[in-house]
Write a protein that holds these residues in place. Structure first.
Motif, short mmCIF file in Angstrom:
data_model
loop_
_atom_site.label_atom_id
_atom_site.label_comp_id
_atom_site.label_asym_id
_atom_site.label_seq_id
_atom_site.Cartn_x
_atom_site.Cartn_y
_atom_site.Cartn_z
N GLU B 37 1.61 1.91 2.68
CA GLU B 37 0.23 2.24 2.29
C GLU B 37 0.02 2.15 0.79
OE1 GLU B 37 -2.43 3.85 4.56
OE2 GLU B 37 -1.33 2.47 5.84
N VAL B 38 0.77 2.94 0.05
CA VAL B 38 0.63 2.92 -1.39
C VAL B 38 2.03 3.07 -1.99
CG1 VAL B 38 0.31 5.40 -1.64
CG2 VAL B 38 -0.68 3.88 -3.32
N MET B 39 2.28 2.30 -3.05
CA MET B 39 3.60 2.37 -3.68
C MET B 39 3.47 2.36 -5.19
SD MET B 39 5.93 -0.17 -1.34
CE MET B 39 7.58 0.31 -1.85
N ARG B 40 4.36 3.08 -5.83
CA ARG B 40 4.37 3.08 -7.28
C ARG B 40 5.24 1.93 -7.77
NH1 ARG B 40 5.25 9.06 -9.51
NH2 ARG B 40 5.04 7.85 -11.42
N TYR B 41 5.05 1.61 -9.03
CA TYR B 41 5.78 0.49 -9.62
C TYR B 41 7.29 0.61 -9.37
CZ TYR B 41 7.23 -2.93 -13.15
OH TYR B 41 7.78 -4.00 -13.78
N ASP B 66 -5.82 -12.21 -7.33
CA ASP B 66 -6.29 -12.84 -6.11
C ASP B 66 -6.86 -11.83 -5.14
OD1 ASP B 66 -5.74 -15.46 -6.79
OD2 ASP B 66 -3.63 -15.22 -6.30
N ALA B 67 -7.01 -10.62 -5.60
CA ALA B 67 -7.64 -9.55 -4.80
C ALA B 67 -6.89 -9.23 -3.52
CB ALA B 67 -9.10 -9.91 -4.49
N LEU B 68 -5.59 -9.43 -3.54
CA LEU B 68 -4.80 -9.08 -2.36
C LEU B 68 -4.25 -7.66 -2.46
CD1 LEU B 68 -2.86 -12.43 -1.84
CD2 LEU B 68 -4.80 -11.56 -0.56
N ILE B 69 -4.11 -7.19 -3.67
CA ILE B 69 -3.70 -5.81 -3.87
C ILE B 69 -4.60 -5.18 -4.93
CG2 ILE B 69 -1.29 -6.37 -3.36
CD1 ILE B 69 -0.68 -6.04 -6.34
N SER B 70 -4.60 -3.86 -4.96
CA SER B 70 -5.33 -3.20 -6.04
C SER B 70 -4.38 -2.29 -6.81
CB SER B 70 -6.52 -2.42 -5.50
OG SER B 70 -6.07 -1.33 -4.73
N ARG B 71 -4.73 -2.03 -8.03
CA ARG B 71 -3.87 -1.31 -8.95
C ARG B 71 -4.63 -0.11 -9.48
NH1 ARG B 71 -3.15 -2.05 -14.68
NH2 ARG B 71 -1.04 -1.54 -15.35
N LYS B 72 -4.05 1.06 -9.28
CA LYS B 72 -4.71 2.27 -9.73
C LYS B 72 -3.85 2.98 -10.77
CE LYS B 72 -6.99 6.44 -8.05
NZ LYS B 72 -7.31 7.28 -6.87
N VAL B 73 -4.41 3.14 -11.94
CA VAL B 73 -3.67 3.75 -13.04
C VAL B 73 -4.06 5.21 -13.21
CG1 VAL B 73 -3.09 3.60 -15.48
CG2 VAL B 73 -3.69 1.53 -14.22
N TYR B 74 -3.07 6.08 -13.26
CA TYR B 74 -3.32 7.49 -13.56
C TYR B 74 -2.95 7.72 -15.02
CZ TYR B 74 -3.50 8.12 -8.52
OH TYR B 74 -3.85 8.03 -7.20
N HIS B 75 -3.94 8.08 -15.80
CA HIS B 75 -3.67 8.25 -17.23
C HIS B 75 -3.06 9.62 -17.50
CE1 HIS B 75 -5.51 4.48 -18.36
NE2 HIS B 75 -6.46 4.76 -17.49
N GLU B 76 -1.77 9.69 -17.27
CA GLU B 76 -1.06 10.94 -17.50
C GLU B 76 0.33 10.61 -18.03
OE1 GLU B 76 -1.58 12.12 -13.32
OE2 GLU B 76 0.52 11.59 -12.99
N LEU B 77 1.04 11.64 -18.43
CA LEU B 77 2.40 11.41 -18.92
C LEU B 77 3.40 12.19 -18.07
CD1 LEU B 77 2.08 11.39 -22.83
CD2 LEU B 77 2.75 9.51 -21.31
N PRO B 79 3.48 8.01 -17.22
CA PRO B 79 2.50 7.15 -16.55
C PRO B 79 2.74 7.06 -15.06
CG PRO B 79 3.52 6.01 -18.40
CD PRO B 79 4.23 7.30 -18.26
N LYS B 80 1.66 6.82 -14.34
CA LYS B 80 1.77 6.66 -12.89
C LYS B 80 0.81 5.55 -12.48
CE LYS B 80 0.82 9.28 -8.67
NZ LYS B 80 0.47 10.62 -8.15
N VAL B 81 1.34 4.56 -11.78
CA VAL B 81 0.51 3.45 -11.32
C VAL B 81 0.80 3.21 -9.85
CG1 VAL B 81 -0.06 1.02 -11.61
CG2 VAL B 81 0.56 2.39 -13.60
N GLU B 82 -0.25 3.15 -9.08
CA GLU B 82 -0.09 2.94 -7.64
C GLU B 82 -0.67 1.60 -7.20
OE1 GLU B 82 -0.21 7.51 -5.90
OE2 GLU B 82 -1.99 6.24 -5.84
N TYR B 83 0.06 0.94 -6.33
CA TYR B 83 -0.38 -0.33 -5.79
C TYR B 83 -0.63 -0.19 -4.30
CZ TYR B 83 1.17 -2.29 -10.20
OH TYR B 83 1.30 -2.58 -11.52
N SER B 84 -1.67 -0.84 -3.83
CA SER B 84 -1.95 -0.82 -2.40
C SER B 84 -2.63 -2.13 -2.00
CB SER B 84 -2.85 0.36 -2.06
OG SER B 84 -4.04 0.27 -2.80
N LEU B 85 -2.65 -2.39 -0.71
CA LEU B 85 -3.30 -3.60 -0.21
C LEU B 85 -4.81 -3.44 -0.25
CD1 LEU B 85 -1.20 -4.40 2.98
CD2 LEU B 85 -1.21 -5.66 0.83
N THR B 86 -5.50 -4.50 -0.56
CA THR B 86 -6.94 -4.53 -0.36
C THR B 86 -7.20 -4.96 1.08
OG1 THR B 86 -7.07 -6.84 -0.98
CG2 THR B 86 -7.34 -5.24 -2.74
N ASP B 87 -8.46 -4.94 1.48
CA ASP B 87 -8.77 -5.41 2.83
C ASP B 87 -8.38 -6.87 2.98
OD1 ASP B 87 -9.73 -2.94 3.39
OD2 ASP B 87 -11.85 -3.46 3.24
#
Lengths: 117, 117
Positions: B37-41, B66-77, B79-87
DNA sequence: CAGTATCCCCCTAGATACTG
DNA sequence: CAGTATCTAGGGGGATACTG
């Protein structure tokens, strides 16, 4: 092919599959063979725009080794060689077809010129 | 990406699609994202065996473009970045799965060791 | 017609070091 | 943790010439 298949260690089935159909021209060759049932070397050469004889031969041999296409040689003069999909090769068609549509959609989004296959 | 997409002329939708998902790790990344579902770097880094940070970042950026995945950045220390599939990325899954099975079958035939994905 | 045979370039991917 | 920045090697693919 020997390298791809033997020397370089295969990570997993997905990895393996991508290496087998991932060449620059493999998808298109399978696709053209679908539409034509059987094609001669020269026909393929004309269909796969800009491919060199070296790459065409090499790609066809790899596809044959992977049992995706079959090669029938007529021992006559001038030579005649026919290529066609095997049943296993035909199994890839839904995938190829889906990729084609996905690609077309993407190209439209990006307003790229679609030259069809 | 800019080169693949701009400099090198695209022949047809199939050709385009293969270039977009044909990278060495793209299939596996999409596959792992499906299962989680969602994975970090760092998670992806561990999942995609032997990939370097350079290749992982590069591949993720291309998939995102290519809009196959989306990248969500959490601005904290830290750092935390989550990747997930788009539709759209999820639309590729049936076919990725199909390829996996095809690959597994082929590997079995050839008596290769199947390490799973 | 259906390929071989060479030579060579470039691009993908790998190794390594560094950073906000 | 989640990346950048360089440098480099290897091999996939291209150009060209030749052949049974």
């Amino acid at each position: 092919m020997s390298k791809k298949n033997n020397s370089v260690e295969v990570i997993c089935p997905l990895d393996y599959a991508f290496r087998r159909i991932g060449g620059k021209y493999k998808g298109r060759i399978l696709w053209y063979l679908k539409s034509n049932e059987v094609m001669r070397y020269g026909e393929l050469k004309r269909a796969v725009t800009d491919i060199t004889t070296k790459m065409l031969t090499q790609t066809l041999r790899e596809l044959e080794e992977d049992a995706l296409i079959s090669r029938k040689v007529y021992h006559e003069l001038p030579p005649k060689v026919e290529y066609s999909l095997t049943d296993e090769g035909a199994e890839m068609l839904p995938f190829i077809d889906y990729l084609r549509h996905w690609g077309a959609k993407q190209m439209e989004k990006r307003e790229m010129v679609d030259l069809k296959c």
